[in-house]
Design a protein around this motif. Structure first.
Motif, PDB file in Angstrom:
ATOM      1  N   GLU A  21      -0.554 -36.884  30.870  1.00  0.00           N
ATOM      2  CA  GLU A  21      -0.938 -38.065  30.275  1.00  0.00           C
ATOM      3  C   GLU A  21      -2.031 -38.735  30.761  1.00  0.00           C
ATOM      4  N   THR A  22      -2.180 -38.823  31.953  1.00  0.00           N
ATOM      5  CA  THR A  22      -3.103 -39.583  32.943  1.00  0.00           C
ATOM      6  C   THR A  22      -3.729 -38.783  33.763  1.00  0.00           C
ATOM      7  N   ILE A  23      -5.119 -38.721  33.681  1.00  0.00           N
ATOM      8  CA  ILE A  23      -5.906 -38.211  34.877  1.00  0.00           C
ATOM      9  C   ILE A  23      -7.163 -39.121  34.994  1.00  0.00           C
ATOM     10  N   GLU A  24      -7.062 -39.753  36.057  1.00  0.00           N
ATOM     11  CA  GLU A  24      -8.211 -40.775  36.390  1.00  0.00           C
ATOM     12  C   GLU A  24      -8.950 -40.430  37.511  1.00  0.00           C
ATOM     13  N   GLY A  25     -10.180 -40.562  37.573  1.00  0.00           N
ATOM     14  CA  GLY A  25     -10.830 -40.230  38.652  1.00  0.00           C
ATOM     15  C   GLY A  25     -11.493 -41.802  39.175  1.00  0.00           C
ATOM     16  N   ARG A  26     -12.597 -41.476  40.000  1.00  0.00           N
ATOM     17  CA  ARG A  26     -13.027 -42.659  40.497  1.00  0.00           C
ATOM     18  C   ARG A  26     -13.482 -43.783  39.517  1.00  0.00           C
ATOM     19  N   GLY A  27     -12.809 -45.069  39.861  1.00  0.00           N
ATOM     20  CA  GLY A  27     -13.019 -46.319  38.961  1.00  0.00           C
ATOM     21  C   GLY A  27     -12.243 -45.981  37.731  1.00  0.00           C
TER      22      GLY A  27
ATOM     23  N   PRO B 284     -13.636 -36.632  42.580  1.00  0.00           N
ATOM     24  CA  PRO B 284     -13.621 -36.076  43.843  1.00  0.00           C
ATOM     25  C   PRO B 284     -12.447 -35.195  44.217  1.00  0.00           C
ATOM     26  N   ASN B 285     -12.672 -34.264  44.873  1.00  0.00           N
ATOM     27  CA  ASN B 285     -11.599 -33.488  45.439  1.00  0.00           C
ATOM     28  C   ASN B 285     -10.870 -32.835  44.422  1.00  0.00           C
ATOM     29  N   GLN B 286     -11.170 -32.673  43.078  1.00  0.00           N
ATOM     30  CA  GLN B 286     -10.445 -31.921  41.920  1.00  0.00           C
ATOM     31  C   GLN B 286     -11.285 -30.845  41.629  1.00  0.00           C
ATOM     32  N   PHE B 287     -10.613 -29.828  41.501  1.00  0.00           N
ATOM     33  CA  PHE B 287     -11.109 -28.299  41.183  1.00  0.00           C
ATOM     34  C   PHE B 287     -10.504 -27.784  40.037  1.00  0.00           C
ATOM     35  N   PHE B 288     -11.248 -26.931  39.270  1.00  0.00           N
ATOM     36  CA  PHE B 288     -10.681 -26.219  38.004  1.00  0.00           C
ATOM     37  C   PHE B 288     -10.940 -24.978  37.996  1.00  0.00           C
ATOM     38  N   VAL B 289      -9.804 -24.326  37.761  1.00  0.00           N
ATOM     39  CA  VAL B 289      -9.990 -22.699  37.559  1.00  0.00           C
ATOM     40  C   VAL B 289      -9.724 -22.528  35.945  1.00  0.00           C
TER      41      VAL B 289
ATOM     42  N   ARG C  58      -4.053 -39.739  39.784  1.00  0.00           N
ATOM     43  CA  ARG C  58      -4.874 -40.890  39.792  1.00  0.00           C
ATOM     44  C   ARG C  58      -5.582 -40.789  41.107  1.00  0.00           C
ATOM     45  N   TRP C  59      -6.979 -40.902  41.323  1.00  0.00           N
ATOM     46  CA  TRP C  59      -7.710 -40.880  42.465  1.00  0.00           C
ATOM     47  C   TRP C  59      -7.480 -42.074  43.066  1.00  0.00           C
ATOM     48  N   ASP C  60      -7.012 -42.041  44.291  1.00  0.00           N
ATOM     49  CA  ASP C  60      -6.994 -43.481  44.930  1.00  0.00           C
ATOM     50  C   ASP C  60      -8.123 -43.490  46.337  1.00  0.00           C
ATOM     51  N   GLU C  61      -9.045 -44.066  45.999  1.00  0.00           N
ATOM     52  CA  GLU C  61     -10.461 -44.455  46.765  1.00  0.00           C
ATOM     53  C   GLU C  61     -10.057 -44.956  48.109  1.00  0.00           C
ATOM     54  N   SER C  62      -8.963 -45.687  48.280  1.00  0.00           N
ATOM     55  CA  SER C  62      -8.621 -46.448  49.530  1.00  0.00           C
ATOM     56  C   SER C  62      -8.171 -45.113  50.544  1.00  0.00           C
ATOM     57  N   ILE C  63      -7.746 -44.228  49.891  1.00  0.00           N
ATOM     58  CA  ILE C  63      -6.823 -43.169  50.918  1.00  0.00           C
ATOM     59  C   ILE C  63      -7.676 -41.829  50.561  1.00  0.00           C
ATOM     60  N   HIS C  64      -8.540 -41.723  49.690  1.00  0.00           N
ATOM     61  CA  HIS C  64      -9.314 -40.532  49.469  1.00  0.00           C
ATOM     62  C   HIS C  64      -8.195 -39.414  49.039  1.00  0.00           C
TER      63      HIS C  64
ATOM     64  N   LEU D 143     -10.331 -38.252  32.850  1.00  0.00           N
ATOM     65  CA  LEU D 143     -11.207 -37.115  32.682  1.00  0.00           C
ATOM     66  C   LEU D 143     -11.508 -36.662  31.120  1.00  0.00           C
ATOM     67  N   TYR D 144     -10.449 -37.078  30.596  1.00  0.00           N
ATOM     68  CA  TYR D 144     -10.379 -36.667  29.015  1.00  0.00           C
ATOM     69  C   TYR D 144     -11.704 -37.404  28.396  1.00  0.00           C
ATOM     70  N   ALA D 145     -11.799 -38.452  28.646  1.00  0.00           N
ATOM     71  CA  ALA D 145     -13.166 -39.400  28.308  1.00  0.00           C
ATOM     72  C   ALA D 145     -14.499 -38.565  28.845  1.00  0.00           C
ATOM     73  N   HIS D 146     -14.390 -38.395  30.073  1.00  0.00           N
ATOM     74  CA  HIS D 146     -15.548 -37.949  30.595  1.00  0.00           C
ATOM     75  C   HIS D 146     -16.006 -36.622  30.029  1.00  0.00           C
ATOM     76  N   TRP D 147     -14.909 -35.959  29.617  1.00  0.00           N
ATOM     77  CA  TRP D 147     -15.431 -34.516  28.875  1.00  0.00           C
ATOM     78  C   TRP D 147     -15.371 -34.559  27.509  1.00  0.00           C
TER      79      TRP D 147
END
Ligand code: NDP
Length: 612
Positions: free
Chosen positions: A458-464, A488-493, A170-176, A468-472
């Protein structure tokens, strides 16, 4: 070594063969496509969470801030970690469900395991570590030891978390930072996350009716049970099978290596085949020390480039085929033909010549089977009827020969589109029950199933809180196949939207190098957040799609497998969306992008300061 073209028959009837190929495909097409497979962890008591090789040692949950979490310790993860270290990025932690580095080479310890690609190309970082494979198709254990060598040499064991499965991100915007949850109860807060699960991390299991009733031993080849069979991966003496009847389901690259060992040791072996694999002879010469000594710096990259041309782009006029195996046969033969008859002037002519040679090579492979397998009906059933691109080609000096043994029987289940069913005591194929003690699933990996199922997170949540599964959901959306907007700050190989090299590990290595550069550049600028703008991401998606070479027609004509989304109507290519101009052009594009130094398309920000 001089490498000659092979002799392929000139008189093939391409139209008739094509019709035969389509007929054989139709025999195997199943309406359920991906749905014919069940999640391994649900279907097998000790199928996926279980580690037969190393004890899972209890440990206290960890609460920690870390800089980079690399999720996966296979070839994609270890190369990303290596490049991050090389860039001087501190606090890089690899997290993996396995007990050590290795990925597929950790989990796959089945008897006979070797790499099927030229090891001098396939095994990364040979020059950097000073390691030289012992032969062209190196043994699995030696490959996993090379992982350990890399990890030791470049300090990648520091902080690594093994036997740890990431369950939420889970992306936490408050701590980046990304908040990472694991099955060990850890709570990690990582600045950057590199997704490096690899394409072969999730074993695949067909939903065979009655499987749950079977009372004997059952396991997947990626979890080989040496306690049951006897032997170990360095010494596969399967002596405990002397009084056992074993069935192996699947005849892909894994089974080609396993079957000779089962045939040799088990009292009775049944090989359950839906689609045969093309099997050529395997020349596996030991490494010549004189040759190794003669190599000049940069030799591995040069060899990989030669292999890529030999396997995909086509050998250049006069270019030697350094690899000289079944992967480069079509190019090698075409080069010889073009030298004789003149080089084609258009891409269309080259495509047509490739297709024709493909039919000839497959005919050679089929003819070879007749010369090796004594029983005519068995030889006929072992013949592959499809183009080489449809299934991974293999080589073995024992596989076909194993069917000449009296204790080995081929069960061709193509008519029922797969094994009919299992009972408490055996398997039923073509209406006949065969009693067995052990069932081995050589049924491969979930390469093109839903991402969530493959990653198991199970859960990959970005900003807001966006998933990610819905995003793609409607397809990948990335910049260069390695970052996506809103995460943000997530990279894919892996195989998303980029260039593809014939040597998979080269594809992943390039991505690792690029990701390490971006993370380092962001850190040097004091940024705590980096992500692509939506505009840059969308532009890359347009670039990829506009440049794509349309292979849909070929894929549709292929016999179903993971390469073409199990024949489903919606074609999902296992390599993702590939950059049409090719791997070299993609590598150049990334190099130019890095050299420009402006991180074009990425948006950088910093916590508690203005965006930088
Ligand atoms: P594959 O996916 O290639 O093969 C799975 C096998 O299971 C196929 O023969 C498939 O038949 C069969 N199967 C699936 N469902 C059924 C069913 N219901 N009834 C009967 N048969 C069934 O898996 P592998 O593990 O062999 O190979 C996967 C990949 O792993 C390779 O392509 C390669 O990329 C990699 N690999 C690399 C190796 C190396 O370099 N040494 C060695 C081994 C693997 P069908 O084809 O009809 O679907």
């Amino acid at each position: 070594m001089s490498c000659q073209p092979t002799e392929t028959p000139e008189d093939v009837d391409i139209a008739a063969l094509r019709a035969k190929y389509l007929h054989e495909r139709d025999k195997r097409l199943r309406r359920e496509g991906q749905k014919q497979y069940v999640p391994t962890d649900e279907a097998l008591a000790d199928g996926y969470d279980h580690d037969p090789y190393m004890p899972i040692v209890p440990r206290a949950p960890i609460r920690d801030d870390i800089n980079v979490a690399v999720l996966g310790g296979g070839w994609s993860g270890i190369q990303a970690a290596y490049h991050l270290k090389r860039e001087g990025v501190p606090d890089v932690r690899v997290i993996d469900q396995a007990g050590d580095f290795g990925g597929v080479w950790y989990w796959n310890r089945y008897p006979g395991i070797q790499c099927d690609n030229d090891a001098y190309c396939y095994i990364p970082l040979l020059e950097e570590t000073g390691f030289m494979p012992s032969k062209q198709f190196e043994d699995g254990w030696a490959i996993q030891e090379h992982f350990q060598r890399i990890a030791r040499q470049f300090g990648l064991y520091e902080g690594a978390l093994f036997h740890t499965l990431v369950t939420s991100l889970r992306w936490d915007e408050s701590i980046h930072r990304w908040r990472i949850g694991t099955d060990r109860g850890d709570e990690l807060r990582a600045r950057f996350v590199v997704m490096a699960s690899g394409p072969l991390n999730r074993p695949k299991l067909p939903a065979i009716p009655g499987m749950e009733r079977f009372k004997g031993r059952i396991f997947h080849t990626a979890r080989w049970d040496y306690d049951y069979t006897g032997g170990d991966r360095k010494n596969p003496v399967l002596d405990k099978l002397a009084d056992k009847r074993v069935a192996i389901l699947g005849t892909g690259a894994t089974a080609i290596q396993v079957v000779p060992h089962l045939g040799r040791w088990a009292k009775q072996t049944y090989v359950i085949q839906r689609t045969p694999t093309s099997v050529d002879e395997r020349r596996n010469e030991p490494t010549d020390p004189e040759w190794a000594k003669s190599l000049q710096p940069g030799w591995q990259k040069a060899r990989q480039a030669n292999f890529h041309r030999g396997a995909i782009d086509g050998l250049l006029p006069g270019e030697p085929d350094l690899i000289c195996d079944f992967w480069t046969e079509i190019s090698r033969n075409l080069q010889a033909r073009f030298e004789r008859e003149g080089w084609p002037q258009s891409v269309a002519e080259i495509f047509a010549a490739r297709e024709a040679e493909d039919y000839r090579v497959m005919e050679r492979i089929r003819k070879r089977i007749e010369t090796v397998v004594e029983d005519k009906a068995t030889a006929e059933a072992l013949k592959p009827w499809y183009r080489t691109v449809c299934k991974r080609p293999c080589s073995s000096n024992d596989y076909l020969q194993t069917f000449n043994r009296p204790n080995v029987k081929l069960l061709d289940v193509s008519a029922s589109r797969g094994l009919e069913r299992m009972t408490e005591t055996g398997v039923v194929a073509n209406g006949v029950e065969y009693e067995i003690d052990c069932m081995v699933f050589a049924s491969g990996y979930e390469v093109t199933s839903e991402l969530k199922r493959r990653w198991g997170i199970e859960t990959i949540e970005g900003r807001g809180g966006r998933s990610l599964y819905a995003h793609w959901d409607d397809g990948y959306r990335t910049l260069h196949g390695m970052t996506t907007h809103g995460f943000p700050n997530q990279f894919f190989v892996g195989f998303y939207q980029g260039g593809f090299n014939a040597t998979t590990t080269v594809t992943f290595g390039l991505q690792g190098e690029h990701i390490a550069h971006v993370i380092k550049a962001a850190m040097d600028r004091g940024a705590t957040v980096v992500e692509p703008s939506e505009a840059a991401q969308d532009e890359w998606v347009r670039t990829i799609r506009a440049s794509a070479i349309d292979l849909t027609a070929i894929q549709r004509e292929c016999t179903p497998s993971y390469l073409n989304n199990e024949g489903e109507e919606k074609i999902r290519w296992y390599l993702g969306e590939t950059y049409g101009p090719g791997f070299d052009a993609f590598a150049r594009l990334l190099q130019d992008w890095r050299d420009a130094g402006d991180l074009k398309g990425l948006v950088l920000g910093a916590r508690e300061t203005e965006p930088v």
